[in-house]
Design a protein around this motif. Structure first.
Motif, PDB file in Angstrom:
ATOM      1  N   LEU A 102       5.260  -7.163   2.680  1.00 29.11           N
ATOM      2  CA  LEU A 102       5.239  -5.810   3.260  1.00 29.11           C
ATOM      3  C   LEU A 102       5.493  -5.756   4.758  1.00 29.11           C
ATOM      4  O   LEU A 102       6.143  -4.831   5.244  1.00 29.11           O
ATOM      5  CB  LEU A 102       3.918  -5.112   2.924  1.00 29.11           C
ATOM      6  N   LEU A 103       5.002  -6.742   5.508  1.00 32.11           N
ATOM      7  CA  LEU A 103       5.127  -6.671   6.968  1.00 32.11           C
ATOM      8  C   LEU A 103       6.594  -6.747   7.395  1.00 32.11           C
ATOM      9  O   LEU A 103       7.095  -5.869   8.106  1.00 32.11           O
ATOM     10  CB  LEU A 103       4.310  -7.798   7.616  1.00 32.11           C
ATOM     11  N   ARG A 104       7.290  -7.776   6.943  1.00 29.71           N
ATOM     12  CA  ARG A 104       8.707  -7.887   7.321  1.00 29.71           C
ATOM     13  C   ARG A 104       9.515  -6.747   6.690  1.00 29.71           C
ATOM     14  O   ARG A 104      10.459  -6.237   7.296  1.00 29.71           O
ATOM     15  CB  ARG A 104       9.270  -9.250   6.901  1.00 29.71           C
ATOM     16  N   GLU A 105       9.128  -6.356   5.481  1.00 28.13           N
ATOM     17  CA  GLU A 105       9.847  -5.245   4.833  1.00 28.13           C
ATOM     18  C   GLU A 105       9.739  -3.965   5.661  1.00 28.13           C
ATOM     19  O   GLU A 105      10.708  -3.220   5.791  1.00 28.13           O
ATOM     20  CB  GLU A 105       9.281  -4.996   3.429  1.00 28.13           C
ATOM     21  N   LYS A 106       8.551  -3.731   6.210  1.00 30.40           N
ATOM     22  CA  LYS A 106       8.394  -2.482   6.972  1.00 30.40           C
ATOM     23  C   LYS A 106       9.132  -2.559   8.305  1.00 30.40           C
ATOM     24  O   LYS A 106       9.753  -1.581   8.742  1.00 30.40           O
ATOM     25  CB  LYS A 106       6.905  -2.153   7.182  1.00 30.40           C
ATOM     26  N   ILE A 107       9.111  -3.720   8.948  1.00 32.22           N
ATOM     27  CA  ILE A 107       9.850  -3.884  10.215  1.00 32.22           C
ATOM     28  C   ILE A 107      11.341  -3.640   9.966  1.00 32.22           C
ATOM     29  O   ILE A 107      12.010  -2.926  10.717  1.00 32.22           O
ATOM     30  CB  ILE A 107       9.612  -5.303  10.799  1.00 32.22           C
ATOM     31  N   PRO A 132      -2.585  -1.568  -6.996  1.00 29.35           N
ATOM     32  CA  PRO A 132      -3.503  -1.880  -5.884  1.00 29.35           C
ATOM     33  C   PRO A 132      -2.780  -1.873  -4.540  1.00 29.35           C
ATOM     34  O   PRO A 132      -1.687  -2.421  -4.417  1.00 29.35           O
ATOM     35  CB  PRO A 132      -3.998  -3.295  -6.219  1.00 29.35           C
ATOM     36  N   LEU A 133      -3.390  -1.241  -3.555  1.00 27.17           N
ATOM     37  CA  LEU A 133      -2.762  -1.126  -2.233  1.00 27.17           C
ATOM     38  C   LEU A 133      -2.958  -2.429  -1.449  1.00 27.17           C
ATOM     39  O   LEU A 133      -4.092  -2.816  -1.159  1.00 27.17           O
ATOM     40  CB  LEU A 133      -3.388   0.040  -1.456  1.00 27.17           C
ATOM     41  N   PRO A 134      -1.856  -3.104  -1.088  1.00 27.44           N
ATOM     42  CA  PRO A 134      -1.997  -4.322  -0.292  1.00 27.44           C
ATOM     43  C   PRO A 134      -2.235  -4.001   1.190  1.00 27.44           C
ATOM     44  O   PRO A 134      -1.545  -3.155   1.757  1.00 27.44           O
ATOM     45  CB  PRO A 134      -0.634  -5.032  -0.449  1.00 27.44           C
ATOM     46  N   VAL A 135      -3.202  -4.663   1.768  1.00 28.63           N
ATOM     47  CA  VAL A 135      -3.472  -4.515   3.200  1.00 28.63           C
ATOM     48  C   VAL A 135      -3.421  -5.914   3.805  1.00 28.63           C
ATOM     49  O   VAL A 135      -4.204  -6.787   3.408  1.00 28.63           O
ATOM     50  CB  VAL A 135      -4.855  -3.866   3.454  1.00 28.63           C
ATOM     51  N   GLU A 136      -2.484  -6.135   4.723  1.00 28.30           N
ATOM     52  CA  GLU A 136      -2.324  -7.466   5.316  1.00 28.30           C
ATOM     53  C   GLU A 136      -3.279  -7.591   6.487  1.00 28.30           C
ATOM     54  O   GLU A 136      -3.276  -6.742   7.389  1.00 28.30           O
ATOM     55  CB  GLU A 136      -0.861  -7.668   5.747  1.00 28.30           C
ATOM     56  N   VAL A 137      -4.101  -8.649   6.473  1.00 26.33           N
ATOM     57  CA  VAL A 137      -5.176  -8.770   7.468  1.00 26.33           C
ATOM     58  C   VAL A 137      -5.133 -10.140   8.151  1.00 26.33           C
ATOM     59  O   VAL A 137      -4.606 -11.107   7.611  1.00 26.33           O
ATOM     60  CB  VAL A 137      -6.571  -8.589   6.804  1.00 26.33           C
ATOM     61  N   ILE A 138      -5.753 -10.171   9.333  1.00 28.49           N
ATOM     62  CA  ILE A 138      -5.973 -11.432  10.053  1.00 28.49           C
ATOM     63  C   ILE A 138      -7.231 -12.068   9.446  1.00 28.49           C
ATOM     64  O   ILE A 138      -8.240 -11.373   9.278  1.00 28.49           O
ATOM     65  CB  ILE A 138      -6.227 -11.118  11.551  1.00 28.49           C
ATOM     66  N   HIS A 183      -0.762 -14.530   7.454  1.00 27.16           N
ATOM     67  CA  HIS A 183      -1.931 -13.669   7.281  1.00 27.16           C
ATOM     68  C   HIS A 183      -2.390 -13.662   5.823  1.00 27.16           C
ATOM     69  O   HIS A 183      -1.732 -14.239   4.965  1.00 27.16           O
ATOM     70  CB  HIS A 183      -1.591 -12.236   7.718  1.00 27.16           C
ATOM     71  N   TRP A 184      -3.508 -12.976   5.569  1.00 20.91           N
ATOM     72  CA  TRP A 184      -4.005 -12.806   4.209  1.00 20.91           C
ATOM     73  C   TRP A 184      -3.758 -11.368   3.752  1.00 20.91           C
ATOM     74  O   TRP A 184      -3.466 -10.492   4.566  1.00 20.91           O
ATOM     75  CB  TRP A 184      -5.512 -13.096   4.142  1.00 20.91           C
ATOM     76  N   ILE A 185      -3.924 -11.158   2.432  1.00 22.22           N
ATOM     77  CA  ILE A 185      -3.783  -9.796   1.899  1.00 22.22           C
ATOM     78  C   ILE A 185      -5.049  -9.412   1.141  1.00 22.22           C
ATOM     79  O   ILE A 185      -5.559 -10.202   0.327  1.00 22.22           O
ATOM     80  CB  ILE A 185      -2.539  -9.691   0.994  1.00 22.22           C
ATOM     81  N   VAL A 186      -5.546  -8.216   1.431  1.00 25.38           N
ATOM     82  CA  VAL A 186      -6.631  -7.637   0.641  1.00 25.38           C
ATOM     83  C   VAL A 186      -5.999  -6.564  -0.244  1.00 25.38           C
ATOM     84  O   VAL A 186      -5.291  -5.678   0.269  1.00 25.38           O
ATOM     85  CB  VAL A 186      -7.699  -7.009   1.570  1.00 25.38           C
ATOM     86  N   ASP A 187      -6.201  -6.659  -1.552  1.00 24.30           N
ATOM     87  CA  ASP A 187      -5.674  -5.644  -2.474  1.00 24.30           C
ATOM     88  C   ASP A 187      -6.799  -4.674  -2.818  1.00 24.30           C
ATOM     89  O   ASP A 187      -7.890  -5.088  -3.219  1.00 24.30           O
ATOM     90  CB  ASP A 187      -5.156  -6.313  -3.761  1.00 24.30           C
ATOM     91  N   SER A 204      -3.753   1.811   9.944  1.00 14.43           N
ATOM     92  CA  SER A 204      -2.997   1.243  11.076  1.00 14.43           C
ATOM     93  C   SER A 204      -3.854   1.158  12.338  1.00 14.43           C
ATOM     94  O   SER A 204      -3.547   0.380  13.235  1.00 14.43           O
ATOM     95  CB  SER A 204      -1.754   2.089  11.372  1.00 14.43           C
ATOM     96  N   ALA A 205      -4.915   1.957  12.401  1.00 11.69           N
ATOM     97  CA  ALA A 205      -5.753   1.985  13.611  1.00 11.69           C
ATOM     98  C   ALA A 205      -6.815   0.879  13.617  1.00 11.69           C
ATOM     99  O   ALA A 205      -7.533   0.716  14.597  1.00 11.69           O
ATOM    100  CB  ALA A 205      -6.418   3.352  13.721  1.00 11.69           C
ATOM    101  N   ILE A 206      -6.910   0.099  12.535  1.00  9.67           N
ATOM    102  CA  ILE A 206      -7.958  -0.940  12.453  1.00  9.67           C
ATOM    103  C   ILE A 206      -7.431  -2.240  13.078  1.00  9.67           C
ATOM    104  O   ILE A 206      -6.382  -2.743  12.659  1.00  9.67           O
ATOM    105  CB  ILE A 206      -8.372  -1.158  10.974  1.00  9.67           C
ATOM    106  N   PRO A 207      -8.144  -2.792  14.065  1.00  6.42           N
ATOM    107  CA  PRO A 207      -7.626  -3.960  14.789  1.00  6.42           C
ATOM    108  C   PRO A 207      -7.257  -5.158  13.893  1.00  6.42           C
ATOM    109  O   PRO A 207      -6.239  -5.795  14.110  1.00  6.42           O
ATOM    110  CB  PRO A 207      -8.775  -4.331  15.731  1.00  6.42           C
ATOM    111  N   GLY A 208      -8.061  -5.485  12.883  1.00  2.00           N
ATOM    112  CA  GLY A 208      -7.771  -6.667  12.051  1.00  2.00           C
ATOM    113  C   GLY A 208      -6.705  -6.442  10.996  1.00  2.00           C
ATOM    114  O   GLY A 208      -6.318  -7.375  10.293  1.00  2.00           O
ATOM    115  N   VAL A 209      -6.248  -5.200  10.869  1.00  4.71           N
ATOM    116  CA  VAL A 209      -5.179  -4.905   9.895  1.00  4.71           C
ATOM    117  C   VAL A 209      -3.833  -5.108  10.591  1.00  4.71           C
ATOM    118  O   VAL A 209      -3.532  -4.462  11.589  1.00  4.71           O
ATOM    119  CB  VAL A 209      -5.297  -3.450   9.359  1.00  4.71           C
ATOM    120  N   VAL A 210      -3.047  -6.022  10.048  1.00  6.71           N
ATOM    121  CA  VAL A 210      -1.720  -6.277  10.623  1.00  6.71           C
ATOM    122  C   VAL A 210      -0.755  -5.196  10.149  1.00  6.71           C
ATOM    123  O   VAL A 210       0.030  -4.655  10.913  1.00  6.71           O
ATOM    124  CB  VAL A 210      -1.187  -7.657  10.164  1.00  6.71           C
TER     125      VAL A 210
END
Ligand code: R5P
Length: 241
Positions: A102-107, A132-138, A183-187, A204-210
């Motif tokens: 998702l990260l590179r896809e969105k960029i 399930p919504l993927p959230v990429e995290v540090i 990074h890791w992903i939380v689904d 997007s406003a959460i610091p640990g969410v990439v």
């Protein structure tokens, strides 16, 4: 026709939008892989294009198929990105990231004038959230990030179980899934996302969410292949609105 044939049909239809000289974003996943393969055939036949891959997997596929590649450091924009999705709603909000890209896809999608989503028509849903919504995290501070994500969910009227994604198959089977960016992903199993743009903003406003798998205002059209044939649906509002 089986699911894989439908995906290939959608990819073939999107390929009709590709013109000589285009700079293309190349998506990730089983549907986008068909597009890369079919594009490779056209390149072998003389089509001149250059692509930016959205994952290491797609980079390898594109190299195997002979599609010339570049980076977003070497070119200043993309004409068109063709990518799959896990869900698409009638406002052209997407869930992406089932494959972890998702990260590179969105960029890449954001750097592109147009984004065509290719999918079998089971991905077209009235409301996002069954996938399930993927959230990429540090990984650092994950407990705090998870609590902040839960708070954002509550504020946006959703809730559901969250799980750190594990790799499936291969030598990493059962280990934590690590994205191309390290990074890791939380689904998150949310069931029904009532306000995708609001939730996207809150995450997007959460610091640990990439990054997160909600793509808002990025897709321009969808090519959906089903038993009845192919549907091409254009988003009414221009990209970015
Ligand atoms: O991270 C992966 C991507 O967002 C994929 O485009 C998405 O998961 C759809 O993949 P598939 O075409 O394999 O269903």
């Amino acid at each position: 026709m089986n699911m894989d044939q439908l995906k290939r049909q959608a990819a073939a239809r999107a390929l009709e939008e590709v013109r000589d000289g285009m700079q293309l974003g190349l998506g990730t996943g089983s549907t986008a892989k068909h597009f890369v393969e079919l594009l490779g055939e056209r390149v072998q036949a003389g089509l001149k294009v250059i692509g930016v891959p959205t994952s290491e997997a797609t980079r390898l596929d594109a190299e195997r198929c002979g599609v010339p590649l570049t980076t977003l450091d070497e070119i200043d924009h993309l004409d068109l990105t063709v990518d799959g999705a896990d869900e698409i709603d009638p406002d052209f909000n997407l869930i992406k990231g089932g494959g972890g890209a998702l990260l590179r896809e969105k960029i890449v999608a954001a750097a592109s004038d147009r984004m065509i989503v290719i999918a079998d028509d089971s991905k077209w849903v009235p409301t996002l959230g069954r996938f399930p919504l993927p959230v990429e995290v540090i990984p650092f501070g994950l407990g705090a990030t998870r609590r902040a994500i839960e708070k954002a969910f509550a504020e946006c009227g959703v809730s559901g179980q969250m799980a750190v994604r594990k790799a499936k198959g291969g030598d990493k089977d059962g280990h934590v899934f690590v994205t191309d960016g390290g990074h890791w992903i939380v689904d998150a199993q949310l069931g029904r996302i009532v306000d995708p743009p609001g939730l996207a903003k809150a995450l997007s406003a959460i610091p640990g969410v990439v990054e997160h798998g909600l793509f808002i205002g990025l897709a321009s059209s969808a090519v959906l292949a089903g038993g009845e044939g192919i549907r091409v649906i254009e988003r009414r509002k221009p990209k970015g609105d």
